[in-house]
Scaffold this active site. Sequence first.
Site, PDB file in Angstrom:
ATOM      1  N   ASP A   1     -11.319   5.596   4.108  1.00 31.79           N
ATOM      2  CA  ASP A   1      -9.994   6.050   4.517  1.00 31.79           C
ATOM      3  C   ASP A   1     -10.144   6.635   5.909  1.00 31.79           C
ATOM      4  OD1 ASP A   1      -7.587   7.433   4.984  1.00 31.79           O
ATOM      5  OD2 ASP A   1      -7.265   7.729   2.838  1.00 31.79           O
TER       6      ASP A   1
ATOM      7  N   CYS B   1      -3.557  -1.916  -7.526  1.00 33.66           N
ATOM      8  CA  CYS B   1      -2.321  -1.342  -8.081  1.00 33.66           C
ATOM      9  C   CYS B   1      -1.551  -0.678  -6.949  1.00 33.66           C
ATOM     10  CB  CYS B   1      -2.645  -0.311  -9.161  1.00 33.66           C
ATOM     11  SG  CYS B   1      -3.330  -1.049 -10.634  1.00 33.66           S
TER      12      CYS B   1
ATOM     13  N   ARG C   1      -0.186  -2.378  -3.312  1.00 33.25           N
ATOM     14  CA  ARG C   1       0.875  -3.250  -2.850  1.00 33.25           C
ATOM     15  C   ARG C   1       0.384  -4.683  -2.762  1.00 33.25           C
ATOM     16  NH1 ARG C   1       3.992  -0.679  -4.535  1.00 33.25           N
ATOM     17  NH2 ARG C   1       5.782   0.390  -3.663  1.00 33.25           N
TER      18      ARG C   1
ATOM     19  N   ASP D   1      -1.666  -5.587 -10.201  1.00 36.73           N
ATOM     20  CA  ASP D   1      -0.375  -5.115 -10.714  1.00 36.73           C
ATOM     21  C   ASP D   1       0.747  -5.471  -9.748  1.00 36.73           C
ATOM     22  OD1 ASP D   1       1.278  -3.574 -12.516  1.00 36.73           O
ATOM     23  OD2 ASP D   1       1.333  -1.995 -10.995  1.00 36.73           O
TER      24      ASP D   1
ATOM     25  N   GLU E   1       7.245 -10.743  -5.526  1.00 34.58           N
ATOM     26  CA  GLU E   1       7.538 -10.282  -6.892  1.00 34.58           C
ATOM     27  C   GLU E   1       8.958 -10.641  -7.260  1.00 34.58           C
ATOM     28  OE1 GLU E   1       6.481  -6.156  -7.425  1.00 34.58           O
ATOM     29  OE2 GLU E   1       4.505  -6.474  -6.566  1.00 34.58           O
TER      30      GLU E   1
ATOM     31  N   HIS F   1       3.784  -5.234 -12.170  1.00 36.01           N
ATOM     32  CA  HIS F   1       4.116  -4.010 -11.419  1.00 36.01           C
ATOM     33  C   HIS F   1       4.464  -2.854 -12.364  1.00 36.01           C
ATOM     34  CE1 HIS F   1       5.580  -2.604  -7.209  1.00 36.01           C
ATOM     35  NE2 HIS F   1       5.115  -1.577  -7.912  1.00 36.01           N
ATOM     36  N   LEU F   2       3.463  -2.503 -13.173  1.00 34.66           N
ATOM     37  CA  LEU F   2       3.676  -1.474 -14.202  1.00 34.66           C
ATOM     38  C   LEU F   2       3.084  -0.125 -13.836  1.00 34.66           C
ATOM     39  CD1 LEU F   2       2.880  -3.410 -17.550  1.00 34.66           C
ATOM     40  CD2 LEU F   2       5.106  -2.880 -16.532  1.00 34.66           C
TER      41      LEU F   2
HETATM   42  N1  LIG Z   1       1.791  -0.100  -8.700  1.00 37.49           N
HETATM   43  C1  LIG Z   1       2.695   0.845  -8.675  1.00 37.49           C
HETATM   44  O1  LIG Z   1       3.621   0.855  -9.475  1.00 37.49           O
HETATM   45  C2  LIG Z   1       2.579   1.940  -7.684  1.00 37.49           C
HETATM   46  C3  LIG Z   1       2.055   1.702  -6.447  1.00 37.49           C
HETATM   47  N2  LIG Z   1       1.969   2.722  -5.542  1.00 37.49           N
HETATM   48  C4  LIG Z   1       1.375   2.413  -4.240  1.00 37.49           C
HETATM   49  O2  LIG Z   1       0.074   3.019  -4.173  1.00 37.49           O
HETATM   50  C5  LIG Z   1      -0.282   3.217  -2.812  1.00 37.49           C
HETATM   51  C6  LIG Z   1      -0.918   4.581  -2.630  1.00 37.49           C
HETATM   52  O3  LIG Z   1      -0.005   5.600  -2.945  1.00 37.49           O
HETATM   53  P1  LIG Z   1      -0.350   7.165  -2.708  1.00 37.49           P
HETATM   54  O4  LIG Z   1      -1.748   7.439  -3.083  1.00 37.49           O
HETATM   55  O5  LIG Z   1       0.744   7.922  -3.341  1.00 37.49           O
HETATM   56  O6  LIG Z   1      -0.203   7.234  -1.135  1.00 37.49           O
HETATM   57  P2  LIG Z   1      -0.850   8.311  -0.145  1.00 37.49           P
HETATM   58  O7  LIG Z   1      -0.033   8.252   1.085  1.00 37.49           O
HETATM   59  O8  LIG Z   1      -1.033   9.615  -0.818  1.00 37.49           O
HETATM   60  O9  LIG Z   1      -2.290   7.705   0.151  1.00 37.49           O
HETATM   61  C7  LIG Z   1      -2.496   6.560   0.920  1.00 37.49           C
HETATM   62  C8  LIG Z   1      -3.832   6.723   1.609  1.00 37.49           C
HETATM   63  O10 LIG Z   1      -4.114   5.505   2.296  1.00 37.49           O
HETATM   64  C9  LIG Z   1      -4.763   5.842   3.508  1.00 37.49           C
HETATM   65  N3  LIG Z   1      -4.651   4.725   4.428  1.00 37.49           N
HETATM   66  C10 LIG Z   1      -3.591   4.352   5.195  1.00 37.49           C
HETATM   67  N4  LIG Z   1      -3.906   3.261   5.909  1.00 37.49           N
HETATM   68  C11 LIG Z   1      -5.190   2.937   5.585  1.00 37.49           C
HETATM   69  C12 LIG Z   1      -6.073   1.912   5.991  1.00 37.49           C
HETATM   70  N5  LIG Z   1      -5.693   1.001   6.906  1.00 37.49           N
HETATM   71  N6  LIG Z   1      -7.303   1.878   5.455  1.00 37.49           N
HETATM   72  C13 LIG Z   1      -7.685   2.798   4.535  1.00 37.49           C
HETATM   73  N7  LIG Z   1      -6.900   3.821   4.131  1.00 37.49           N
HETATM   74  C14 LIG Z   1      -5.661   3.872   4.641  1.00 37.49           C
HETATM   75  C15 LIG Z   1      -4.049   7.095   3.970  1.00 37.49           C
HETATM   76  O11 LIG Z   1      -4.843   7.845   4.869  1.00 37.49           O
HETATM   77  C16 LIG Z   1      -3.846   7.837   2.659  1.00 37.49           C
HETATM   78  O12 LIG Z   1      -4.893   8.745   2.404  1.00 37.49           O
HETATM   79  C17 LIG Z   1       1.000   2.977  -2.034  1.00 37.49           C
HETATM   80  O13 LIG Z   1       0.947   1.682  -1.488  1.00 37.49           O
HETATM   81  C18 LIG Z   1       2.080   3.027  -3.075  1.00 37.49           C
HETATM   82  O14 LIG Z   1       3.217   2.304  -2.691  1.00 37.49           O
HETATM   83  C19 LIG Z   1       2.356   3.980  -5.846  1.00 37.49           C
HETATM   84  C20 LIG Z   1       2.885   4.267  -7.078  1.00 37.49           C
HETATM   85  C21 LIG Z   1       3.075   3.266  -8.079  1.00 37.49           C
HETATM   86  O1  LIG Z   2       9.520   1.643  -9.331  1.00 31.59           O
HETATM   87  C1  LIG Z   2       8.449   1.176  -9.759  1.00 31.59           C
HETATM   88  O2  LIG Z   2       8.236   0.984 -10.935  1.00 31.59           O
HETATM   89  C2  LIG Z   2       7.366   0.860  -8.746  1.00 31.59           C
HETATM   90  C3  LIG Z   2       6.680   2.069  -8.261  1.00 31.59           C
HETATM   91  C4  LIG Z   2       5.957   1.825  -6.995  1.00 31.59           C
HETATM   92  O3  LIG Z   2       5.447   0.786  -6.720  1.00 31.59           O
HETATM   93  C5  LIG Z   2       5.906   2.923  -6.035  1.00 31.59           C
HETATM   94  O4  LIG Z   2       6.325   4.028  -6.373  1.00 31.59           O
HETATM   95  O5  LIG Z   2       5.435   2.685  -4.914  1.00 31.59           O
END
Ligand SMILES: NC(=O)C1=CN([C@@H]2O[C@H](COP(=O)(O)OP(=O)(O)OC[C@H]3O[C@@H](n4cnc5c(N)ncnc54)[C@H](O)[C@@H]3O)[C@@H](O)[C@H]2O)C=CC1
Ligand SMILES: O=C(O)CCC(=O)C(=O)O
Length: 526
Positions: free
Chosen positions: A169, A228, A230, A254, A259, A278-279
């Site tokens: 990171d 999980c 993007r 995921d 999508e 996408h769960l």
């Molecule tokens: N599958 C799903 O349903 C869900 C997916 N997500 C996704 O999970 C991801 C992470 O979410 P959070 O941890 O809440 O975000 P966050 O913002 O807390 O953490 C993201 C981290 O990625 C780092 N980062 C940014 N660009 C980078 C790069 N080029 N190389 C390495 N590290 C880099 C940042 O410094 C940060 O520490 C997001 O893409 C979010 O949309 C979040 C919730 C649910």
């Molecule tokens: O709404 C959802 O279920 C997706 C959540 C998600 O991908 C996010 O919060 O980034």
Amino acid sequence: MSKVLVSDPIDQAGIDILSQVAAVDVKTGLKPEELVEIIGEYDALMIRSGTRVTQEIIEAGTQLKIIGRAGVGVDNVDVPAATRKGIVVVNSPEGNTIAAAEHALAMMLSLSRYIPDANASVKRGEWDRKSFIGAEVYKKTLGIVGLGKIGSHVAAVARAMGMKLLAFDPFISTERAEQIGCQLVDLEVLIQQADYITLHIPKTPETTHLINTERLAKMKPNARIINCARGGIIDEEALAVALREGKIAGAALDVYEAEPLGESSLKSLGQQAILTPHLGASTTEAQVNVAIDVAEQIRDVLLGLPARSAVNIPGLSPNVLEELKPYMQLAETLGKLVGQLAGGRVELLNVRLQGELATNKSQPLVVAALKGLLYQALRERVNYVNASIEAKERGIRVIETRDASIKDYAGSLHLEATGSLGTHSVTGALLGGGEIRLTNLDDFPINVPPNQHMLFTLHRDMPGIIGKLGSLLGSFNVNIASMQVGRKIIRGDAVMVLSLDDPLPDGILPEIIKVSGIRDAYTVTL
Ligand SMILES: NC(=O)C1=CN([C@@H]2O[C@H](COP(=O)(O)OP(=O)(O)OC[C@H]3O[C@@H](n4cnc5c(N)ncnc54)[C@H](O)[C@@H]3O)[C@@H](O)[C@H]2O)C=CC1
Ligand SMILES: O=C(O)CCC(=O)C(=O)O
């Protein structure tokens, strides 16, 4: 009454909060053209990941004040388009952190023990124990890409399972990584050494296809990768090839480039691939959290209050915002005033935080000053969201300075603007009860509260001038509420600040300038 459209399934807890202040319509599964057709009636839009809020939808949303994303990623919202239109975009940065982290961990264990395929085989009536010899995660190396909220929780749990942790990171410090029990390494080292790789980063131009054919080729043959975060961070075609050719041992996804996942070579893979729709955030707890978090912010914005997690206004914690709010009001008032003194086309704005204020965050105050400065031109179209962009598009250069040594008031704010009427400056401070005082104008000390209608003159300090101006205003039926003179030396240059009960009638300003001793006069509406 305000109207809110909820266009994705949202927990009832969120709907209940919205219903306190607005009429709420829940219409899920709308086609983009249907959304464009109806969005014009709504003040707020609440979504999850199912709705793509495009520029076209934003343009059609003529009443829209806020878009609330019940989740983290706002990549399904055209945030720059919303920002240009002054629409606040909010999300729930933490509401689904645990859910997403646990899904990634579940994927890691499922990949290791072939749980989905083993389950399916038993349900088919088989009792095959040989095909599902798995691997332990204990003492294996987990490479975490992105050590933010989700990545950090994954680290904490994986550490408790006895895994060795590597992290990549570029935006976090080695100390922070060590606190979480991770060794910060280059991406290439992580790729080559990890037995498991889990991605927890946003999708950006830099992270698109971060995991491509070359990097997949450098991974260990027994490595397994989990996404999980993007879709599109992994090149799906390259991944399918790597899995089919046995270059890596497994992948669990995921999220997908498109999508819902349509035609895809990933679907024909065997037990080495696990695909979920996408769960990550789909737990009861997370859905309640994000619905409440975002609905509260929509409610607040509709009531004229600030949002705590806006992605397109200066990021401030609610406490800091609460503390700075009176100063933001001061900055906006000073911006309105100095903008009118300097004339319409302002080229340069210098914002100086003085005294105790010098230790504060300057960005919100700069934004508030710009909002005031641009009010004359843009009226209600300028707000905290778009003020910086509007200023940039108009070529207004902004300089921020600080001077903690100026102590005439506990904290004061000084704005200097250069525009078509020359360079003018104004300083203001807050009194005990939060009341605004104008304390300096063009380097002349004054002490007046701002007033809706004001007149400023630059004149020679000489007997009779105040009377002459008073008589002139009286002859135009303008009532003076208060008047103050600021001067540096007796009979030198001076400023007169008048608060008026009425707006100055047209045609009076040239008459004022004709008064002997008055060199300039400016009228200001605050
Ligand atoms: N599958 C799903 O349903 C869900 C997916 N997500 C996704 O999970 C991801 C992470 O979410 P959070 O941890 O809440 O975000 P966050 O913002 O807390 O953490 C993201 C981290 O990625 C780092 N980062 C940014 N660009 C980078 C790069 N080029 N190389 C390495 N590290 C880099 C940042 O410094 C940060 O520490 C997001 O893409 C979010 O949309 C979040 C919730 C649910
Ligand atoms: O709404 C959802 O279920 C997706 C959540 C998600 O991908 C996010 O919060 O980034």
